[in-house]
Design a protein around this motif. Structure first.
Motif, PDB file in Angstrom:
ATOM      1  N   LEU A 218      33.233  36.456  40.012  1.00 28.73           N
ATOM      2  CA  LEU A 218      34.038  36.061  38.939  1.00 28.73           C
ATOM      3  C   LEU A 218      34.360  34.400  39.065  1.00 28.73           C
ATOM      4  O   LEU A 218      34.498  34.077  40.279  1.00 28.73           O
ATOM      5  N   PRO A 219      34.583  33.736  37.912  1.00 28.30           N
ATOM      6  CA  PRO A 219      34.919  32.330  38.078  1.00 28.30           C
ATOM      7  C   PRO A 219      36.305  32.328  38.384  1.00 28.30           C
ATOM      8  O   PRO A 219      37.226  33.134  38.330  1.00 28.30           O
ATOM      9  N   ASN A 220      36.749  31.128  38.332  1.00 30.02           N
ATOM     10  CA  ASN A 220      38.415  30.766  38.688  1.00 30.02           C
ATOM     11  C   ASN A 220      39.023  31.284  39.584  1.00 30.02           C
ATOM     12  O   ASN A 220      40.401  31.312  39.652  1.00 30.02           O
ATOM     13  N   ASP A 221      38.458  31.547  40.760  1.00 30.05           N
ATOM     14  CA  ASP A 221      39.019  32.247  41.696  1.00 30.05           C
ATOM     15  C   ASP A 221      39.717  33.503  41.485  1.00 30.05           C
ATOM     16  O   ASP A 221      40.536  34.317  42.109  1.00 30.05           O
ATOM     17  N   TRP A 222      39.063  34.228  40.364  1.00 33.10           N
ATOM     18  CA  TRP A 222      39.614  35.547  39.912  1.00 33.10           C
ATOM     19  C   TRP A 222      39.155  36.771  40.935  1.00 33.10           C
ATOM     20  O   TRP A 222      38.174  36.846  41.532  1.00 33.10           O
ATOM     21  N   ILE A 223      40.119  37.928  41.120  1.00 37.20           N
ATOM     22  CA  ILE A 223      39.557  39.095  41.640  1.00 37.20           C
ATOM     23  C   ILE A 223      39.918  40.095  40.825  1.00 37.20           C
ATOM     24  O   ILE A 223      40.880  40.227  39.848  1.00 37.20           O
TER      25      ILE A 223
ATOM     26  N   GLU B  73      45.515  39.818  48.284  1.00 35.36           N
ATOM     27  CA  GLU B  73      44.530  39.775  47.341  1.00 35.36           C
ATOM     28  C   GLU B  73      44.624  38.481  46.318  1.00 35.36           C
ATOM     29  O   GLU B  73      43.698  37.992  45.794  1.00 35.36           O
ATOM     30  N   ARG B  74      46.048  38.326  45.918  1.00 34.24           N
ATOM     31  CA  ARG B  74      46.477  37.449  45.001  1.00 34.24           C
ATOM     32  C   ARG B  74      47.037  36.206  45.485  1.00 34.24           C
ATOM     33  O   ARG B  74      47.696  35.506  44.659  1.00 34.24           O
ATOM     34  N   ALA B  75      46.847  35.920  46.622  1.00 35.70           N
ATOM     35  CA  ALA B  75      47.610  35.060  47.352  1.00 35.70           C
ATOM     36  C   ALA B  75      47.704  33.564  46.779  1.00 35.70           C
ATOM     37  O   ALA B  75      48.569  32.870  46.756  1.00 35.70           O
ATOM     38  N   ALA B  76      46.337  33.233  45.963  1.00 39.79           N
ATOM     39  CA  ALA B  76      46.448  31.952  45.373  1.00 39.79           C
ATOM     40  C   ALA B  76      47.311  31.679  44.276  1.00 39.79           C
ATOM     41  O   ALA B  76      47.557  30.600  43.705  1.00 39.79           O
ATOM     42  N   SER B  77      47.655  32.834  43.473  1.00 38.75           N
ATOM     43  CA  SER B  77      48.208  32.938  42.421  1.00 38.75           C
ATOM     44  C   SER B  77      49.980  32.763  42.689  1.00 38.75           C
ATOM     45  O   SER B  77      50.914  32.703  41.867  1.00 38.75           O
TER      46      SER B  77
ATOM     47  N   CYS C 275      42.975  34.654  46.167  1.00 38.78           N
ATOM     48  CA  CYS C 275      42.366  34.552  44.716  1.00 38.78           C
ATOM     49  C   CYS C 275      43.543  34.759  43.819  1.00 38.78           C
ATOM     50  O   CYS C 275      44.613  34.958  44.274  1.00 38.78           O
ATOM     51  N   LYS C 276      43.241  34.822  42.550  1.00 38.16           N
ATOM     52  CA  LYS C 276      44.003  34.895  41.365  1.00 38.16           C
ATOM     53  C   LYS C 276      43.645  36.198  40.582  1.00 38.16           C
ATOM     54  O   LYS C 276      42.360  36.569  40.395  1.00 38.16           O
ATOM     55  N   PRO C 277      44.556  36.994  39.601  1.00 42.44           N
ATOM     56  CA  PRO C 277      44.430  38.150  39.223  1.00 42.44           C
ATOM     57  C   PRO C 277      43.390  37.704  38.005  1.00 42.44           C
ATOM     58  O   PRO C 277      43.553  36.821  37.107  1.00 42.44           O
ATOM     59  N   ALA C 278      42.339  38.302  37.667  1.00 37.51           N
ATOM     60  CA  ALA C 278      41.449  38.416  36.508  1.00 37.51           C
ATOM     61  C   ALA C 278      42.285  38.929  35.413  1.00 37.51           C
ATOM     62  O   ALA C 278      43.134  39.904  35.531  1.00 37.51           O
ATOM     63  N   PRO C 279      41.804  38.536  34.060  1.00 38.31           N
ATOM     64  CA  PRO C 279      42.183  39.129  32.852  1.00 38.31           C
ATOM     65  C   PRO C 279      41.865  40.791  32.798  1.00 38.31           C
ATOM     66  O   PRO C 279      40.949  41.020  33.466  1.00 38.31           O
ATOM     67  N   PRO C 280      42.544  41.423  32.193  1.00 40.35           N
ATOM     68  CA  PRO C 280      42.354  43.022  32.130  1.00 40.35           C
ATOM     69  C   PRO C 280      40.733  43.433  31.593  1.00 40.35           C
ATOM     70  O   PRO C 280      40.397  44.357  32.210  1.00 40.35           O
ATOM     71  N   VAL C 281      40.348  42.715  30.670  1.00 41.45           N
ATOM     72  CA  VAL C 281      39.386  43.295  29.826  1.00 41.45           C
ATOM     73  C   VAL C 281      38.264  42.089  30.263  1.00 41.45           C
ATOM     74  O   VAL C 281      38.387  40.997  30.086  1.00 41.45           O
TER      75      VAL C 281
END
Length: 369
Positions: free
Chosen positions: A36-41, A69-73, A82-88
């Motif tokens: 995924l882009p943008n460091d998303w997970i 898992e979302r430490a960068a956010s 990483c950062k949370p990806a959008p839901p969809v």
């Protein structure tokens, strides 16, 4: 190379003899999806669907990510990723992310816990949820513009309430009749049907086509007489082209089959000795003209089975509990594209989507939208 071949072989299916009929087999594509882009997970992946262009839609749960898992956010960030990806999330066949959206917004109640995604024949995206107060379905355009809400969030009621749902799990559509069928759900014990354009209630039923009830059922016992009502969760609904409606009665280890008016037709038991959290988590119809097979995701035994749609007989399976490519932990949903490739999603700590390539003569020609 030898290690890669071994990893890919994990996704190969066994196929039992089926008279003169052949059975599809599958091999995991360990390269799908792309990063995924943008460091998303991705968090728990709670739904998957394939649209008319063979794009793959996943709904995932950003709130299930751990702080690690979302430490960068976090503020301040704790690590590079990483950062949370959008839901969809919408992917192409190569696994490239095409579009992403979702979350709370004006005019609708975003689910407290995302659960289930489907694309209707007109290309609208439908989302369900099974959070503590979820009682709504949401309808969006493909780019995330809100269209309609059926039901509402709030305190749960019961299976007689036609104005709201009870932690709905998933949906399917009768495009010709403009109807949406709801597997309802984690709180209620029913299939309920609404007009997909207006949201008006049409009809509902419980197990064996009887009125739905909410009495507590005893723990599942494979040696006992079959339960006369759906257990929680009523986890999926699928409508075949011949008009038969297939319902996942998950923890009762069975599929019940109905006519569109709710008339009971038959039932199939699948891995009937499964006492954990049920064997029938999700179904998909094989995309040949006769829809010969049902594919069944089983998050308790962590495998995907091929069933004969006519009889419910298991004629193939792939997967096992594990973390490697082709293995599963709580395989929750599956969908099939027009060529016969299978896409799966996993919840609990699985938190991923996978692709399984259909093999040999079962590769189907791509349908035209």
């Amino acid at each position: 190379m030898r290690m890669l071949a071994g990893a890919l072989a994990i996704g190969l299916a066994w196929a039992a003899p089926c008279g003169a009929a052949e059975v599809p087999t599958f091999q995991v594509d360990a390269t799908w999806p792309k990063a995924l882009p943008n460091d998303w997970i991705m968090g728990q992946a709670a739904g998957v669907a394939v649209d008319a262009q063979d794009h793959v839609w996943v709904i995932q749960r950003p709130r299930t990510l751990t702080d690690d898992e979302r430490a960068a956010s976090l503020d301040p960030p704790r690590s590079k990723c990483c950062k949370p990806a959008p839901p969809v999330l919408e992917f192409d066949q190569a696994g490239t992310l095409l579009r992403s959206w979702g979350g709370p917004g004006a005019g609708y109640d975003w689910p407290g816990n995302e659960h289930g995604i489907q694309i209707d024949p007109k290309g609208f995206v439908w989302i369900a949820g099974n959070g503590p107060e979820d009682g709504q379905l949401l309808k969006f355009t493909a780019d995330g513009r809100f269209v309609m809400q059926i039901g509402r969030s709030g305190p749960q009621t019961d299976s007689r309430d036609t104005a709201r749902l009870g932690k709905p799990a998933n949906v399917d559509f009768d495009g010709g009749a403009n109807e949406v069928y709801v597997a309802d759900g984690y709180y209620n014990h029913r299939i309920i049907v609404f007009d997909s354009e207006t949201g008006a209630f049409k009809r509902m039923w419980g197990a064996y086509g009887t009125p739905p009830t909410d009495g507590a059922l005893p723990p599942y016992d494979p040696s006992a007489a079959p339960a006369r009502q759906f257990a929680n969760p009523v986890h999926c609904v699928k409508i075949a082209r011949d008009g038969l409606v297939y319902v996942c009665d998950r923890t009762n280890d069975r599929i019940q089959v109905f006519a569109k008016d709710g008339t009971f037709v038959r039932e199939f038991f699948v891995a009937r000795n499964t006492r954990a959290n049920g064997s029938v988590w999700e179904l998909a119809l094989w995309p040949d003209a006769a829809e010969t097979f049902l594919l069944n995701a089983d998050g308790a035994n962590n495998e995907v089975r091929t069933l004969l749609r006519a009889t419910g007989e298991t004629v193939g399976a792939f997967g096992r509990n594990g973390r490697n490519a082709g293995q599963f932990h709580w395989v929750h949903n599956l969908a099939v594209d027009s060529r016969g490739n299978v896409f799966t999603t996993e919840v609990d700590t699985g938190k991923r989507a996978q692709k399984f390539l259909v093999q040999g003569s079962f590769v189907l020609r791509k349908r035209t939208p």
